[in-house]
Design a protein around this motif. Sequence first.
Motif, PDB file in Angstrom:
ATOM      1  N   GLN A   1      10.204  22.647 -14.594  1.00 56.00           N
ATOM      2  CA  GLN A   1       9.236  21.844 -15.336  1.00 56.00           C
ATOM      3  C   GLN A   1       7.883  22.535 -15.419  1.00 56.00           C
ATOM      4  O   GLN A   1       7.199  22.444 -16.442  1.00 56.00           O
ATOM      5  CB  GLN A   1       9.076  20.468 -14.674  1.00 56.00           C
ATOM      6  N   TYR A   2       7.465  23.215 -14.342  1.00 55.50           N
ATOM      7  CA  TYR A   2       6.187  23.916 -14.365  1.00 55.50           C
ATOM      8  C   TYR A   2       6.179  24.978 -15.461  1.00 55.50           C
ATOM      9  O   TYR A   2       5.254  25.046 -16.277  1.00 55.50           O
ATOM     10  CB  TYR A   2       5.922  24.582 -13.010  1.00 55.50           C
ATOM     11  N   GLU A   3       7.216  25.818 -15.466  1.00 55.63           N
ATOM     12  CA  GLU A   3       7.276  26.922 -16.423  1.00 55.63           C
ATOM     13  C   GLU A   3       7.423  26.413 -17.851  1.00 55.63           C
ATOM     14  O   GLU A   3       6.713  26.873 -18.763  1.00 55.63           O
ATOM     15  CB  GLU A   3       8.456  27.833 -16.076  1.00 55.63           C
ATOM     16  N   GLN A   4       8.338  25.475 -18.076  1.00 55.62           N
ATOM     17  CA  GLN A   4       8.568  24.974 -19.422  1.00 55.62           C
ATOM     18  C   GLN A   4       7.353  24.202 -19.926  1.00 55.62           C
ATOM     19  O   GLN A   4       7.004  24.294 -21.110  1.00 55.62           O
ATOM     20  CB  GLN A   4       9.815  24.089 -19.432  1.00 55.62           C
ATOM     21  N   GLY A   5       6.713  23.437 -19.031  1.00 58.87           N
ATOM     22  CA  GLY A   5       5.529  22.688 -19.435  1.00 58.87           C
ATOM     23  C   GLY A   5       4.374  23.599 -19.824  1.00 58.87           C
ATOM     24  O   GLY A   5       3.686  23.359 -20.822  1.00 58.87           O
ATOM     25  N   GLU A   6       4.168  24.656 -19.042  1.00 58.03           N
ATOM     26  CA  GLU A   6       3.107  25.607 -19.370  1.00 58.03           C
ATOM     27  C   GLU A   6       3.381  26.303 -20.696  1.00 58.03           C
ATOM     28  O   GLU A   6       2.474  26.476 -21.519  1.00 58.03           O
ATOM     29  CB  GLU A   6       2.970  26.650 -18.258  1.00 58.03           C
ATOM     30  N   ALA A   7       4.628  26.724 -20.901  1.00 53.96           N
ATOM     31  CA  ALA A   7       4.978  27.402 -22.156  1.00 53.96           C
ATOM     32  C   ALA A   7       4.783  26.471 -23.342  1.00 53.96           C
ATOM     33  O   ALA A   7       4.300  26.892 -24.410  1.00 53.96           O
ATOM     34  CB  ALA A   7       6.427  27.902 -22.091  1.00 53.96           C
ATOM     35  N   PHE A   8       5.136  25.205 -23.179  1.00 58.33           N
ATOM     36  CA  PHE A   8       4.953  24.213 -24.244  1.00 58.33           C
ATOM     37  C   PHE A   8       3.467  24.078 -24.589  1.00 58.33           C
ATOM     38  O   PHE A   8       3.078  24.120 -25.769  1.00 58.33           O
ATOM     39  CB  PHE A   8       5.514  22.860 -23.789  1.00 58.33           C
ATOM     40  N   ILE A   9       2.629  23.933 -23.570  1.00 57.16           N
ATOM     41  CA  ILE A   9       1.193  23.754 -23.802  1.00 57.16           C
ATOM     42  C   ILE A   9       0.596  24.988 -24.474  1.00 57.16           C
ATOM     43  O   ILE A   9      -0.208  24.874 -25.419  1.00 57.16           O
ATOM     44  CB  ILE A   9       0.477  23.438 -22.476  1.00 57.16           C
ATOM     45  N   GLU A  10       0.972  26.157 -24.019  1.00 56.78           N
ATOM     46  CA  GLU A  10       0.443  27.383 -24.625  1.00 56.78           C
ATOM     47  C   GLU A  10       0.806  27.469 -26.105  1.00 56.78           C
ATOM     48  O   GLU A  10      -0.038  27.834 -26.939  1.00 56.78           O
ATOM     49  CB  GLU A  10       0.981  28.601 -23.867  1.00 56.78           C
ATOM     50  N   ARG A  11       2.043  27.111 -26.439  1.00 61.52           N
ATOM     51  CA  ARG A  11       2.468  27.176 -27.840  1.00 61.52           C
ATOM     52  C   ARG A  11       1.734  26.139 -28.680  1.00 61.52           C
ATOM     53  O   ARG A  11       1.286  26.443 -29.810  1.00 61.52           O
ATOM     54  CB  ARG A  11       3.990  26.955 -27.931  1.00 61.52           C
ATOM     55  N   VAL A  12       1.594  24.933 -28.169  1.00 60.86           N
ATOM     56  CA  VAL A  12       0.901  23.871 -28.907  1.00 60.86           C
ATOM     57  C   VAL A  12      -0.553  24.241 -29.132  1.00 60.86           C
ATOM     58  O   VAL A  12      -1.090  24.067 -30.247  1.00 60.86           O
ATOM     59  CB  VAL A  12       1.020  22.531 -28.153  1.00 60.86           C
ATOM     60  N   GLU A  13      -1.201  24.781 -28.115  1.00 59.66           N
ATOM     61  CA  GLU A  13      -2.620  25.123 -28.250  1.00 59.66           C
ATOM     62  C   GLU A  13      -2.824  26.315 -29.174  1.00 59.66           C
ATOM     63  O   GLU A  13      -3.871  26.408 -29.839  1.00 59.66           O
ATOM     64  CB  GLU A  13      -3.224  25.378 -26.873  1.00 59.66           C
ATOM     65  N   ARG A  14      -1.866  27.217 -29.242  1.00 60.54           N
ATOM     66  CA  ARG A  14      -1.975  28.304 -30.228  1.00 60.54           C
ATOM     67  C   ARG A  14      -1.932  27.753 -31.645  1.00 60.54           C
ATOM     68  O   ARG A  14      -2.587  28.264 -32.548  1.00 60.54           O
ATOM     69  CB  ARG A  14      -0.831  29.318 -30.042  1.00 60.54           C
ATOM     70  N   GLU A  15      -1.182  26.684 -31.825  1.00 59.16           N
ATOM     71  CA  GLU A  15      -1.038  26.087 -33.148  1.00 59.16           C
ATOM     72  C   GLU A  15      -2.241  25.247 -33.541  1.00 59.16           C
ATOM     73  O   GLU A  15      -2.725  25.328 -34.676  1.00 59.16           O
ATOM     74  CB  GLU A  15       0.216  25.207 -33.185  1.00 59.16           C
ATOM     75  N   GLY A  16      -2.746  24.431 -32.604  1.00 60.96           N
ATOM     76  CA  GLY A  16      -3.803  23.490 -32.976  1.00 60.96           C
ATOM     77  C   GLY A  16      -4.854  23.227 -31.918  1.00 60.96           C
ATOM     78  O   GLY A  16      -5.594  22.239 -32.015  1.00 60.96           O
ATOM     79  N   GLY A  17      -4.919  24.087 -30.900  1.00 57.70           N
ATOM     80  CA  GLY A  17      -5.927  23.924 -29.865  1.00 57.70           C
ATOM     81  C   GLY A  17      -5.685  22.691 -28.999  1.00 57.70           C
ATOM     82  O   GLY A  17      -4.649  22.018 -29.095  1.00 57.70           O
ATOM     83  N   THR A  18      -6.658  22.375 -28.150  1.00 51.23           N
ATOM     84  CA  THR A  18      -6.513  21.227 -27.258  1.00 51.23           C
ATOM     85  C   THR A  18      -6.476  19.917 -28.041  1.00 51.23           C
ATOM     86  O   THR A  18      -5.931  18.920 -27.554  1.00 51.23           O
ATOM     87  CB  THR A  18      -7.661  21.183 -26.238  1.00 51.23           C
ATOM     88  N   GLU A  19      -7.042  19.917 -29.265  1.00 50.34           N
ATOM     89  CA  GLU A  19      -7.026  18.694 -30.074  1.00 50.34           C
ATOM     90  C   GLU A  19      -5.581  18.283 -30.410  1.00 50.34           C
ATOM     91  O   GLU A  19      -5.259  17.094 -30.413  1.00 50.34           O
ATOM     92  CB  GLU A  19      -7.817  18.883 -31.372  1.00 50.34           C
ATOM     93  N   LEU A  20      -4.739  19.264 -30.680  1.00 53.62           N
ATOM     94  CA  LEU A  20      -3.341  18.947 -30.970  1.00 53.62           C
ATOM     95  C   LEU A  20      -2.636  18.462 -29.702  1.00 53.62           C
ATOM     96  O   LEU A  20      -1.888  17.477 -29.741  1.00 53.62           O
ATOM     97  CB  LEU A  20      -2.632  20.170 -31.547  1.00 53.62           C
ATOM     98  N   LEU A  21      -2.862  19.137 -28.576  1.00 54.52           N
ATOM     99  CA  LEU A  21      -2.238  18.706 -27.326  1.00 54.52           C
ATOM    100  C   LEU A  21      -2.664  17.282 -26.965  1.00 54.52           C
ATOM    101  O   LEU A  21      -1.853  16.488 -26.473  1.00 54.52           O
ATOM    102  CB  LEU A  21      -2.606  19.661 -26.194  1.00 54.52           C
ATOM    103  N   ASP A  22      -3.922  16.953 -27.229  1.00 54.09           N
ATOM    104  CA  ASP A  22      -4.434  15.625 -26.878  1.00 54.09           C
ATOM    105  C   ASP A  22      -3.701  14.501 -27.599  1.00 54.09           C
ATOM    106  O   ASP A  22      -3.778  13.345 -27.179  1.00 54.09           O
ATOM    107  CB  ASP A  22      -5.932  15.538 -27.179  1.00 54.09           C
ATOM    108  N   ARG A  23      -2.981  14.825 -28.670  1.00 59.29           N
ATOM    109  CA  ARG A  23      -2.216  13.780 -29.351  1.00 59.29           C
ATOM    110  C   ARG A  23      -1.115  13.211 -28.450  1.00 59.29           C
ATOM    111  O   ARG A  23      -0.655  12.091 -28.650  1.00 59.29           O
ATOM    112  CB  ARG A  23      -1.596  14.331 -30.633  1.00 59.29           C
ATOM    113  N   ALA A  24      -0.692  14.007 -27.468  1.00 57.81           N
ATOM    114  CA  ALA A  24       0.330  13.516 -26.535  1.00 57.81           C
ATOM    115  C   ALA A  24      -0.180  12.349 -25.713  1.00 57.81           C
ATOM    116  O   ALA A  24       0.602  11.522 -25.232  1.00 57.81           O
ATOM    117  CB  ALA A  24       0.783  14.639 -25.614  1.00 57.81           C
ATOM    118  N   TRP A  25      -1.513  12.259 -25.518  1.00 56.03           N
ATOM    119  CA  TRP A  25      -2.086  11.207 -24.672  1.00 56.03           C
ATOM    120  C   TRP A  25      -2.442   9.953 -25.461  1.00 56.03           C
ATOM    121  O   TRP A  25      -2.923   8.985 -24.875  1.00 56.03           O
ATOM    122  CB  TRP A  25      -3.338  11.714 -23.959  1.00 56.03           C
TER     123      TRP A  25
END
Length: 353
Positions: free
Chosen positions: A301-325
């Motif tokens: 989960q640590y590795e997959q979660g980090e890879a997911f976040i890195e890919r999402v932030e490359r696409e749309g920054g922290t603003e895109l990741l924040d949509r998860a919350w």
Amino acid sequence: MAAVNWGLAQKVAVRAAGRDPFADSYHYASLTNDFDELTAIAEEQVAAATGLRSAAGAARARVTDRPGWIRANIASFQRLLRPITDRLEQHLNSPVAPVASRVAAVEVGIILGWMSSRVLGQYDLLVIEDENPDDQDLVYYVGPNVLGLEKRFAFPPREFRHWLALHEVTHRAQFTGIPWMREHFLGLVQATVDAVDPDPKRFAEALARVAGDIRKGRNPLDDGGVAAVFASAEQRDVLDRVAGLMSLLEGHGDVTMDRAGADQIPSAARFGQVLRQRRQQGRAGVKVLQKLIGLDAKMKQYEQGEAFIERVEREGGTELLDRAWVDPENLPSIAEIRDPEAWISRVGPTVAA
């Protein structure tokens, strides 16, 4: 007759945990003051880095030893598993019931004892109705284990403790700074528990699935240990949702601990490298235990979660990741954790025609 003899489970766990020599170290006295101060500092840094600010007041640190961590987790287990144990007790009227209760206790005790020798920190999000409020909503640090790593790898103590505090406080911010997160997570856990059926037919069905997986060349323990093997179709759906959520939260915790306060923790990269190696290493017997109880899946989960976040932030920054919350419906499934583009396509910005 209780389905699990919890008193025996605690005794077995404490014995299995062993006694770390650092429990008696003169350095132990420094831990409480350091973690009290660093947890408060970390809370502000996490809020600044993530925008998540706890609605439950200031975080409270508690330094404990292995037996203390075991007692806290047994209390949590008893509350979480009460619906299962209550149902199982209805089937335990036979002469072998006392033996089954003790066997279950020994199994739980061995697992908790081993885990208590590994864990460094933990945020306890559960609220247990019959416990003192002062013993709840705590950020735990297992003192002897922290001191042992500091000594073994010559870690700068102040930096390492600060770094650990950032990870655990991030988890508290996730559960107390996102209004719906705690109830959503406990709802998923409850749904898993409620779906447990002690009917022997379910056991036979599970064995058939295991045989099918083996014939296909898959390890049936890969996706969550024994719990996933014996889950019903309904449970497996919930377990997949839990796995997706935990991958996101663990990955977010690791990413945040490396970013927040980075200028104050120059050794953060080394800490991360050592802990990643520590997660992957282990004797053959230990690795089997990790896979059986699902800890192997948790490490992924640590590795997959980090890879997911890195890919999402490359696409749309922290603003895109924040949509998860924003809403539980926006949380990624475990399939989307492994395929971030699918999640981005589902919740990402739409392009105007």
